[in-house]
Each structure stands twice: as structure tokens, then as C-alpha cells.
Design a protein around this motif. Structure first.
Motif, mmCIF file in Angstrom:
data_model
loop_
_atom_site.group_PDB
_atom_site.id
_atom_site.type_symbol
_atom_site.label_atom_id
_atom_site.label_comp_id
_atom_site.label_asym_id
_atom_site.label_seq_id
_atom_site.Cartn_x
_atom_site.Cartn_y
_atom_site.Cartn_z
ATOM 1 N N LEU A 86 0.827 -1.362 -0.026
ATOM 2 C CA LEU A 86 0.100 0.057 -0.037
ATOM 3 C C LEU A 86 1.038 1.161 0.032
ATOM 4 C CD1 LEU A 86 -2.721 1.261 -0.024
ATOM 5 C CD2 LEU A 86 -2.915 0.925 2.480
ATOM 6 N N GLU A 87 1.886 1.243 0.773
ATOM 7 C CA GLU A 87 2.776 2.188 0.776
ATOM 8 C C GLU A 87 3.540 2.676 -0.657
ATOM 9 O OE1 GLU A 87 6.915 3.784 3.144
ATOM 10 O OE2 GLU A 87 5.498 2.274 4.211
ATOM 11 N N ASP A 88 3.892 1.343 -1.264
ATOM 12 C CA ASP A 88 4.488 1.569 -2.669
ATOM 13 C C ASP A 88 3.541 2.019 -3.436
ATOM 14 O OD1 ASP A 88 6.652 0.536 -1.779
ATOM 15 O OD2 ASP A 88 6.343 -1.409 -2.139
ATOM 16 N N TYR A 89 2.247 1.757 -3.356
ATOM 17 C CA TYR A 89 1.155 2.267 -4.212
ATOM 18 C C TYR A 89 0.892 3.653 -4.134
ATOM 19 C CZ TYR A 89 -3.876 2.880 -5.874
ATOM 20 O OH TYR A 89 -5.123 3.566 -6.256
ATOM 21 N N PHE A 90 0.947 4.012 -3.027
ATOM 22 C CA PHE A 90 0.840 5.581 -2.524
ATOM 23 C C PHE A 90 1.902 6.168 -3.261
ATOM 24 C CE2 PHE A 90 -1.635 5.114 1.460
ATOM 25 C CZ PHE A 90 -2.952 4.993 0.733
ATOM 26 N N SER A 93 2.018 6.372 -7.097
ATOM 27 C CA SER A 93 0.923 7.233 -7.433
ATOM 28 C C SER A 93 1.364 8.804 -7.346
ATOM 29 C CB SER A 93 -0.392 7.285 -6.400
ATOM 30 O OG SER A 93 -0.942 5.993 -6.587
ATOM 31 N N ILE A 94 2.112 8.977 -6.394
ATOM 32 C CA ILE A 94 2.752 10.289 -6.145
ATOM 33 C C ILE A 94 3.556 10.696 -7.421
ATOM 34 C CG2 ILE A 94 4.403 11.879 -4.941
ATOM 35 C CD1 ILE A 94 3.352 10.339 -2.439
ATOM 36 N N GLU A 95 4.504 9.516 -7.729
ATOM 37 C CA GLU A 95 5.591 9.654 -8.998
ATOM 38 C C GLU A 95 4.762 10.097 -10.115
ATOM 39 O OE1 GLU A 95 7.858 6.210 -8.805
ATOM 40 O OE2 GLU A 95 8.778 6.802 -6.975
ATOM 41 N N ASN A 96 3.585 9.507 -10.483
ATOM 42 C CA ASN A 96 3.055 9.443 -11.573
ATOM 43 C C ASN A 96 2.143 10.970 -11.687
ATOM 44 O OD1 ASN A 96 3.791 6.937 -12.590
ATOM 45 N ND2 ASN A 96 1.989 6.201 -11.679
ATOM 46 N N LEU A 97 1.826 11.366 -10.381
ATOM 47 C CA LEU A 97 1.030 12.568 -10.373
ATOM 48 C C LEU A 97 1.955 13.714 -10.668
ATOM 49 C CD1 LEU A 97 -1.743 11.814 -7.964
ATOM 50 C CD2 LEU A 97 -2.197 12.391 -10.225
ATOM 51 N N LYS A 98 2.970 13.975 -10.005
ATOM 52 C CA LYS A 98 3.891 15.012 -9.884
ATOM 53 C C LYS A 98 4.131 15.809 -11.077
ATOM 54 C CE LYS A 98 5.915 15.030 -5.178
ATOM 55 N NZ LYS A 98 7.217 14.983 -4.307
ATOM 56 N N PRO A 99 4.431 15.002 -12.210
ATOM 57 C CA PRO A 99 4.514 15.686 -13.500
ATOM 58 C C PRO A 99 3.375 16.426 -14.027
ATOM 59 C CG PRO A 99 5.557 13.643 -13.551
ATOM 60 C CD PRO A 99 4.728 13.606 -12.299
ATOM 61 N N LEU A 100 2.317 16.068 -13.723
ATOM 62 C CA LEU A 100 0.895 16.850 -14.020
ATOM 63 C C LEU A 100 0.818 18.087 -13.278
ATOM 64 C CD1 LEU A 100 -1.818 13.594 -14.023
ATOM 65 C CD2 LEU A 100 -0.357 14.602 -15.990
ATOM 66 N N THR A 101 1.412 18.309 -12.057
ATOM 67 C CA THR A 101 1.127 19.295 -11.248
ATOM 68 C C THR A 101 1.882 20.485 -12.161
ATOM 69 O OG1 THR A 101 3.028 18.874 -9.987
ATOM 70 C CG2 THR A 101 0.902 18.098 -9.060
ATOM 71 N N LEU A 117 -10.499 8.954 -3.542
ATOM 72 C CA LEU A 117 -9.462 8.643 -2.572
ATOM 73 C C LEU A 117 -8.670 9.968 -1.877
ATOM 74 C CD1 LEU A 117 -7.174 6.254 -2.073
ATOM 75 C CD2 LEU A 117 -6.042 7.432 -3.903
ATOM 76 N N PHE A 118 -8.519 10.981 -2.673
ATOM 77 C CA PHE A 118 -7.621 11.913 -2.302
ATOM 78 C C PHE A 118 -8.442 12.959 -1.037
ATOM 79 C CE2 PHE A 118 -9.031 12.872 -6.439
ATOM 80 C CZ PHE A 118 -10.063 13.838 -6.440
ATOM 81 N N TYR A 119 -9.593 12.873 -0.858
ATOM 82 C CA TYR A 119 -10.315 13.550 0.329
ATOM 83 C C TYR A 119 -10.111 12.577 1.439
ATOM 84 C CZ TYR A 119 -12.806 16.163 -3.353
ATOM 85 O OH TYR A 119 -13.109 16.803 -4.465
ATOM 86 N N ALA A 164 0.676 8.707 2.430
ATOM 87 C CA ALA A 164 -0.901 8.857 2.260
ATOM 88 C C ALA A 164 -0.984 10.412 2.183
ATOM 89 C CB ALA A 164 -1.400 8.106 3.151
ATOM 90 N N PHE A 165 -0.367 11.161 3.076
ATOM 91 C CA PHE A 165 -0.622 12.691 3.391
ATOM 92 C C PHE A 165 -0.178 13.181 2.176
ATOM 93 C CE2 PHE A 165 -0.190 12.108 8.130
ATOM 94 C CZ PHE A 165 -1.771 11.331 8.228
ATOM 95 N N GLU A 166 0.728 12.847 1.561
ATOM 96 C CA GLU A 166 1.752 13.597 0.394
ATOM 97 C C GLU A 166 1.166 13.312 -0.780
ATOM 98 O OE1 GLU A 166 5.934 13.724 -2.077
ATOM 99 O OE2 GLU A 166 5.751 12.504 -0.190
ATOM 100 N N LEU A 167 0.419 12.139 -0.967
ATOM 101 C CA LEU A 167 -0.313 12.030 -1.931
ATOM 102 C C LEU A 167 -1.690 12.746 -2.143
ATOM 103 C CD1 LEU A 167 -1.180 10.508 -4.416
ATOM 104 C CD2 LEU A 167 -2.029 8.407 -3.311
ATOM 105 N N GLY A 168 -2.332 12.825 -1.018
ATOM 106 C CA GLY A 168 -3.533 13.751 -0.887
ATOM 107 C C GLY A 168 -3.197 15.136 -1.106
#
Length: 332
Positions: A86-90, A93-101, A117-119, A164-168
Motif C-alpha cells: 500500500l505504501e508503494d502504491y501511494f 501514485s505520487i511519482e505519476n501525479l507530480k509531473p501533472l502538477t 481517494l484523495f479526500y 498517504a498525506f503527500e499523495l492527498g
């Protein structure tokens, strides 16, 4: 099939050298071996086909589509079976999302069968409770044992919570459009009921989770009115549609100026990632038509918007009252 593939590669060839020489160089084989493959006297291996596809910048879907227009390839997410997974999943997910930011054009469309999920990824009881529920559903040992949430909460690894917090927080910097209906909140409410009735969730903490859930609904309502993500430093936009016509599916679509992809869940958290251009275009068009058949709540009038959010708050209050008297069934 190989002759069609080779023909497709020839069209992509640079033309700077002979096509056979180019294939020989890419595959690191001799001229004669390359010639036999180009003339179909020797079959290309799967590994060789993939190497050529990568060099000529052909998607694997394009490679697989040759001769089959109704078949596409998907990417499956890793299986989650314990807290480390689950930690690896988070983290992934962060690695995949950061370029989008970093892209103003990036946006997410979310068909919310359940509260996104993010809420639920903040420093709160509901975050810890969701982790408990996910692991209860994916971890064989946790499924079998009777560990309560009250006991589990103190054992959650700090590193897991931090991810989890960082992904949110990462979602705060991406434009988001969501589709909800009156049932979007029901899944989370039912999870509270289930574990409370199973005596794996104490009354005290069940009520605190209800408080966190109420905070989420107020948070979403505020975002809906201001049409922007709360705590976003780059003014990421937010739009919420109320969709009464279609059942939500938890499908997520990610769009940028140059690329589209969507994610289809098939278990609790695992998903299939689809990047096939034509299929993504169909899904994008489907979301566009869903917008036409839904109400954009910021424009639907204060009465409709207030009724929508109050209905969810009433469900939470009903569950809260029933938990207080030890009878949570029938919260709807």
C-alpha cells in the motif's frame, strides 16, 4: 501479421541508411539475420518486436493492433496485499501525479462511485480507517484475524501515513472535474456500519470518523462554490457535476494537451491503465456527454446545491445518531 508490422516500420524508418542495416543496428544482429527477418524468412521474437516498436516510437497497442482492430493492451497495477504494498502504491501514485502538477493543461475527470481517494488522505481518523478497511480487504492475515480498528490505529507505520498525506496534497495542484450522485457517500457509510456492527470499531471512534466525513462534505461544498481546489497554490480549478442518469464507476481519466489515459478499477485499489488513443478518445467523449446530461452544481442554483449536500449531511447525522444508540442499520 509480421509483413504488416515490417511494412509499418519501413514507413517510420529514417531513410538515412538502408532499412535492413537500421534493423540490424537496433536489434544488434548481423545484416543477414536482419535481412531474414525483414523478408519474413525468420520470425521476429516478441522481445525483438518490442525493441523495434520502442525504437520507432510505436505504442505497444499499435504493435498489437496489426491485424486486430478490436484488441488493445492495458497496464495492470501491482497487487496490494500488505501495508508495504500500500505504501508503494501511494509512492508510485505520487511519482505519476507530480509531473501533472507542472502542467497547466493537465486535468482529472473522476466518476465518483465512492468518495474520491484523495479526500480521505489527510491527518484524520478517516484516513487511518480507510487504510484499515483497504488492508482488511486485501491482506489475507488481516482478513482472517479479528484485530479491531482501535488496536490497529497505533500500529500503522509512520512512513505509510506520510506517503498517504503527500499523495492527498499532490492532488491539490491538478484541475479536477468530478461526477457525484446521491449514492457516492454510501460506500463509506456502509463500511462504518459493517465494522461497528462487527464490534471491530468502537462507538467513540466511529463517531469521530463520522465527524471527519462531515468535514469532507463541507470541504467539497466549499470547493464547488468557489470552483477551485482549496489549499491549491497554483489556482487549480474544481468542478462538481451531479449525475442522476448514470451509475458512477470510479473510472479516472487524466488529460493533458498531448496525451490521455484512463484508469479502470477491478478490485479495491488495483486498476487497469489504458492509453490506447482511440479508446481514450471514446472515453473522453463519454465524459463530455455525461457533462451534458448532468448538473454543474455551481450553476444549478443555491437551492439544488444545498439540497444535494444537505442530503449527504443528513445521512451522516442519521448514522451518527444510530451509532449513539447502538443501532446503525438502515442509515439511508
Amino acid at each position: 501479421m509480421q509483413d504488416l508490422f515490417i511494412s509499418y516500420l519501413k514507413d517510420k524508418s529514417s531513410g538515412a541508411t538502408s532499412f535492413v542495416d537500421e534493423v540490424a543496428s537496433v536489434l544488434d544482429i548481423g545484416y543477414d539475420a536482419a535481412y531474414r527477418r525483414v523478408t519474413m524468412k525468420t520470425n521476429l521474437s516478441l522481445e525483438e518486436s518490442i525493441t523495434l516498436a520502442k525504437f520507432y516510437k510505436i505504442s505497444l497497442n499499435k504493435l498489437y493492433e496489426v491485424g486486430s482492430q478490436n484488441t488493445i493492451l492495458t497496464e495492470k497495477s501491482p497487487i496490494i496485499s500488505n501495508a508495504s504494498d500500500l505504501e508503494d502504491y501511494f509512492r508510485k501514485s505520487i511519482e505519476n501525479l507530480k509531473p501533472l502538477t507542472q502542467l497547466k493543461s493537465a486535468s482529472i475527470l473522476y466518476s465518483a462511485k465512492d468518495i474520491p481517494l484523495f479526500y480521505t488522505l489527510k491527518d484524520s481518523y478517516i484516513t487511518r480507517y480507510k487504510i484499515y478497511v483497504w488492508l482488511k480487504l486485501t491482506n489475507k492475515e488481516m482478513t482472517k484475524n479479528k484485530v479491531s480498528f482501535d488496536d490497529f490505529i497505533s500500529t500503522i507505520p509512520t512512513s505509510l501515513l506520510e506517503q498517504a498525506f503527500e499523495l492527498g496534497q499532490t492532488y491539490n495542484y491538478i484541475n479536477i472535474t468530478e461526477f457525484w450522485n446521491d449514492n457516492t457517500i454510501n460506500g463509506t457509510l456502509q463500511q462504518i456500519v459493517y465494522f461497528f456492527e462487527s464490534q471491530l470499531l468502537s462507538k467513540r471512534i466511529a463517531l469521530k470518523i463520522c465527524d471527519d466525513l462531515e468535514d469532507i462534505i463541507h470541504h467539497v461544498e466549499k470547493q464547488t462554490i468557489q470552483q477551485s481546489i482549496i489549499n491549491s497554490k497554483n489556482n487549480a480549478s474544481y468542478n462538481l457535476y451531479k449525475s442522476d442518469l448514470l451509475t458512477m464507476s470510479n473510472i479516472i481519466m487524466v488529460k493533458t494537451t498531448h496525451k490521455k489515459a484512463f484508469f479502470v478499477p477491478y478490485t479495491v485499489l488495483e486498476y487497469l491503465k489504458i492509453e490506447h488513443d482511440e479508446t481514450c478518445a471514446i472515453m473522453d467523449d463519454f465524459f463530455s456527454r455525461q457533462m451534458t446530461n448532468s448538473k454543474l452544481l455551481v450553476h444549478s442554483g443555491e437551492k439544488d446545491r444545498t439540497l444535494f449536500f444537505n442530503k449527504m449531511l443528513q445521512k451522516i447525522n442519521k448514522l451518527r445518531n444510530q451509532i449513539s444508540i447502538d443501532n446503525p442499520s438502515g442509515f439511508e
